[in-house]
Design a protein around this motif. Sequence first.
Motif, PDB file in Angstrom:
ATOM      1  N   TYR A  10      70.089 -35.780  26.463  1.00 26.39           N
ATOM      2  CA  TYR A  10      71.083 -35.807  27.542  1.00 26.39           C
ATOM      3  C   TYR A  10      70.445 -35.978  28.918  1.00 26.39           C
ATOM      4  CZ  TYR A  10      74.676 -34.575  24.169  1.00 26.39           C
ATOM      5  OH  TYR A  10      75.550 -34.591  23.110  1.00 26.39           O
ATOM      6  N   ARG A  11      69.111 -36.180  28.914  1.00 23.59           N
ATOM      7  CA  ARG A  11      68.350 -36.416  30.150  1.00 23.59           C
ATOM      8  C   ARG A  11      68.529 -35.319  31.182  1.00 23.59           C
ATOM      9  NH1 ARG A  11      69.796 -42.731  30.075  1.00 23.59           N
ATOM     10  NH2 ARG A  11      68.203 -43.360  28.588  1.00 23.59           N
ATOM     11  N   ARG A  12      68.480 -34.094  30.686  1.00 19.37           N
ATOM     12  CA  ARG A  12      68.514 -32.930  31.573  1.00 19.37           C
ATOM     13  C   ARG A  12      67.072 -32.552  31.922  1.00 19.37           C
ATOM     14  NH1 ARG A  12      73.165 -30.755  27.790  1.00 19.37           N
ATOM     15  NH2 ARG A  12      71.450 -30.114  26.457  1.00 19.37           N
ATOM     16  N   ALA A  13      66.898 -31.854  33.029  1.00 18.09           N
ATOM     17  CA  ALA A  13      65.557 -31.449  33.479  1.00 18.09           C
ATOM     18  C   ALA A  13      64.807 -30.786  32.333  1.00 18.09           C
ATOM     19  CB  ALA A  13      65.672 -30.507  34.667  1.00 18.09           C
ATOM     20  N   PRO A  14      63.556 -31.113  32.149  1.00 15.52           N
ATOM     21  CA  PRO A  14      62.682 -32.013  32.925  1.00 15.52           C
ATOM     22  C   PRO A  14      62.635 -33.441  32.367  1.00 15.52           C
ATOM     23  CG  PRO A  14      61.345 -30.820  31.356  1.00 15.52           C
ATOM     24  CD  PRO A  14      62.792 -30.389  31.126  1.00 15.52           C
ATOM     25  N   TYR A  15      63.661 -33.856  31.661  1.00 14.42           N
ATOM     26  CA  TYR A  15      63.648 -35.156  30.965  1.00 14.42           C
ATOM     27  C   TYR A  15      64.572 -36.198  31.600  1.00 14.42           C
ATOM     28  CZ  TYR A  15      61.656 -32.145  27.336  1.00 14.42           C
ATOM     29  OH  TYR A  15      60.892 -31.249  26.643  1.00 14.42           O
ATOM     30  N   GLN A  16      64.769 -36.129  32.908  1.00 14.60           N
ATOM     31  CA  GLN A  16      65.704 -37.051  33.554  1.00 14.60           C
ATOM     32  C   GLN A  16      65.339 -38.513  33.331  1.00 14.60           C
ATOM     33  OE1 GLN A  16      64.280 -34.373  34.945  1.00 14.60           O
ATOM     34  NE2 GLN A  16      65.557 -33.453  36.529  1.00 14.60           N
ATOM     35  N   GLN A  17      64.069 -38.812  33.140  1.00 14.55           N
ATOM     36  CA  GLN A  17      63.613 -40.199  32.952  1.00 14.55           C
ATOM     37  C   GLN A  17      63.405 -40.556  31.474  1.00 14.55           C
ATOM     38  OE1 GLN A  17      63.563 -42.184  35.669  1.00 14.55           O
ATOM     39  NE2 GLN A  17      64.305 -40.332  36.681  1.00 14.55           N
ATOM     40  N   ALA A  18      63.852 -39.697  30.582  1.00 15.11           N
ATOM     41  CA  ALA A  18      63.627 -39.925  29.146  1.00 15.11           C
ATOM     42  C   ALA A  18      64.328 -41.198  28.685  1.00 15.11           C
ATOM     43  CB  ALA A  18      64.135 -38.735  28.342  1.00 15.11           C
ATOM     44  N   PRO A  19      63.645 -41.980  27.845  1.00 11.70           N
ATOM     45  CA  PRO A  19      64.305 -43.158  27.272  1.00 11.70           C
ATOM     46  C   PRO A  19      65.249 -42.745  26.149  1.00 11.70           C
ATOM     47  CG  PRO A  19      62.132 -42.911  26.333  1.00 11.70           C
ATOM     48  CD  PRO A  19      62.266 -41.827  27.379  1.00 11.70           C
ATOM     49  N   ARG A  20      66.195 -43.596  25.847  1.00 11.79           N
ATOM     50  CA  ARG A  20      67.045 -43.348  24.688  1.00 11.79           C
ATOM     51  C   ARG A  20      66.215 -43.676  23.444  1.00 11.79           C
ATOM     52  NH1 ARG A  20      72.501 -43.458  22.946  1.00 11.79           N
ATOM     53  NH2 ARG A  20      72.756 -44.474  20.931  1.00 11.79           N
ATOM     54  N   PRO A  21      66.085 -42.720  22.523  1.00 11.50           N
ATOM     55  CA  PRO A  21      65.286 -43.014  21.331  1.00 11.50           C
ATOM     56  C   PRO A  21      65.953 -44.039  20.417  1.00 11.50           C
ATOM     57  CG  PRO A  21      65.929 -40.680  21.412  1.00 11.50           C
ATOM     58  CD  PRO A  21      66.596 -41.368  22.550  1.00 11.50           C
ATOM     59  N   ASP A  22      65.122 -44.815  19.754  1.00  9.26           N
ATOM     60  CA  ASP A  22      65.605 -45.745  18.728  1.00  9.26           C
ATOM     61  C   ASP A  22      65.708 -45.024  17.391  1.00  9.26           C
ATOM     62  OD1 ASP A  22      65.596 -48.345  20.201  1.00  9.26           O
ATOM     63  OD2 ASP A  22      63.490 -47.803  20.475  1.00  9.26           O
ATOM     64  N   LEU A  23      64.951 -43.922  17.255  1.00  9.52           N
ATOM     65  CA  LEU A  23      64.880 -43.170  16.008  1.00  9.52           C
ATOM     66  C   LEU A  23      64.525 -41.726  16.336  1.00  9.52           C
ATOM     67  CD1 LEU A  23      64.733 -43.354  12.826  1.00  9.52           C
ATOM     68  CD2 LEU A  23      62.268 -43.693  13.118  1.00  9.52           C
ATOM     69  N   SER A  47      60.350 -51.582  10.681  1.00 11.14           N
ATOM     70  CA  SER A  47      60.062 -52.967  10.296  1.00 11.14           C
ATOM     71  C   SER A  47      61.168 -53.606   9.460  1.00 11.14           C
ATOM     72  CB  SER A  47      58.752 -53.032   9.495  1.00 11.14           C
ATOM     73  OG  SER A  47      57.674 -52.616  10.288  1.00 11.14           O
ATOM     74  N   VAL A  48      61.793 -52.847   8.576  1.00  5.78           N
ATOM     75  CA  VAL A  48      62.783 -53.401   7.663  1.00  5.78           C
ATOM     76  C   VAL A  48      64.197 -53.310   8.237  1.00  5.78           C
ATOM     77  CG1 VAL A  48      63.819 -53.176   5.365  1.00  5.78           C
ATOM     78  CG2 VAL A  48      61.351 -52.885   5.650  1.00  5.78           C
ATOM     79  N   VAL A  49      64.552 -52.140   8.722  1.00  6.96           N
ATOM     80  CA  VAL A  49      65.909 -51.866   9.205  1.00  6.96           C
ATOM     81  C   VAL A  49      66.144 -52.513  10.571  1.00  6.96           C
ATOM     82  CG1 VAL A  49      67.395 -49.981  10.037  1.00  6.96           C
ATOM     83  CG2 VAL A  49      66.083 -49.701   7.949  1.00  6.96           C
ATOM     84  N   THR A  50      67.352 -52.981  10.794  1.00  7.14           N
ATOM     85  CA  THR A  50      67.753 -53.419  12.131  1.00  7.14           C
ATOM     86  C   THR A  50      68.363 -52.205  12.821  1.00  7.14           C
ATOM     87  OG1 THR A  50      68.181 -55.658  11.371  1.00  7.14           O
ATOM     88  CG2 THR A  50      69.219 -54.984  13.454  1.00  7.14           C
ATOM     89  N   LEU A  51      67.698 -51.746  13.872  1.00  7.91           N
ATOM     90  CA  LEU A  51      68.199 -50.579  14.602  1.00  7.91           C
ATOM     91  C   LEU A  51      69.298 -51.002  15.564  1.00  7.91           C
ATOM     92  CD1 LEU A  51      64.747 -48.951  15.389  1.00  7.91           C
ATOM     93  CD2 LEU A  51      66.457 -48.095  13.779  1.00  7.91           C
ATOM     94  N   PRO A  52      70.219 -50.091  15.873  1.00  2.59           N
ATOM     95  CA  PRO A  52      71.254 -50.431  16.842  1.00  2.59           C
ATOM     96  C   PRO A  52      70.628 -50.654  18.212  1.00  2.59           C
ATOM     97  CG  PRO A  52      71.392 -48.106  16.245  1.00  2.59           C
ATOM     98  CD  PRO A  52      70.333 -48.718  15.390  1.00  2.59           C
ATOM     99  N   PRO A  53      71.231 -51.529  19.012  1.00  6.57           N
ATOM    100  CA  PRO A  53      70.682 -51.755  20.359  1.00  6.57           C
ATOM    101  C   PRO A  53      70.818 -50.485  21.195  1.00  6.57           C
ATOM    102  CG  PRO A  53      72.785 -52.878  20.105  1.00  6.57           C
ATOM    103  CD  PRO A  53      72.443 -52.287  18.766  1.00  6.57           C
ATOM    104  N   ARG A  54      69.926 -50.326  22.126  1.00  4.85           N
ATOM    105  CA  ARG A  54      70.039 -49.185  23.051  1.00  4.85           C
ATOM    106  C   ARG A  54      71.225 -49.461  23.957  1.00  4.85           C
ATOM    107  NH1 ARG A  54      63.903 -49.152  24.906  1.00  4.85           N
ATOM    108  NH2 ARG A  54      63.008 -48.638  22.912  1.00  4.85           N
TER     109      ARG A  54
END
Length: 151
Positions: A52-65, A141-148
């Motif tokens: 949820y990008r709450r402190a201290p992770y305000q700049q965290a990327p959305r994970p793909d996995l 490598s095999v699975v197509t992940l959803p777009p961010r």
Amino acid sequence: MSSRTPPRAIEILMVEDNPGDVRLTREAFKEGKVRNELHVAEDGVAALDFLYRRAPYQQAPRPDLILLDLNLPKKDGREVLETIKSDPSLKTIPVVILTTSQAEEDVIRAYHLNANCYVTKPVDFEQFMRIVQTIEEFWLSVVTLPPRSGS
């Protein structure tokens, strides 16, 4: 580099309180074929703060996995999974349960909460490395992940 190499690193959030398992996972992913960035949250509260990008992770990327342990301090992995899969903005992120629990009720509950797969951590070093590399090969490598999406 091959043309199949993604232009950006795959973002992975590992929710794990065992430093040894984090270290092994990091090593296994380093040896892999897919460029990735492994982020670690040591408990369930930190994991949700990251997502949820709450402190201290305000700049965290959305994970793909997400690699999620079930037995965590502060907020257990089952609660984290339930939160992720009930939130429309997070539920498309694949969640791999990576835990020591072999309990049938944990497996059933994880799938009931819409985990994408359930993997029991082996205690043997070589098997652990092989499991993580298999997760990487399949999910990155095999699975197509959803777009961010925005978030």
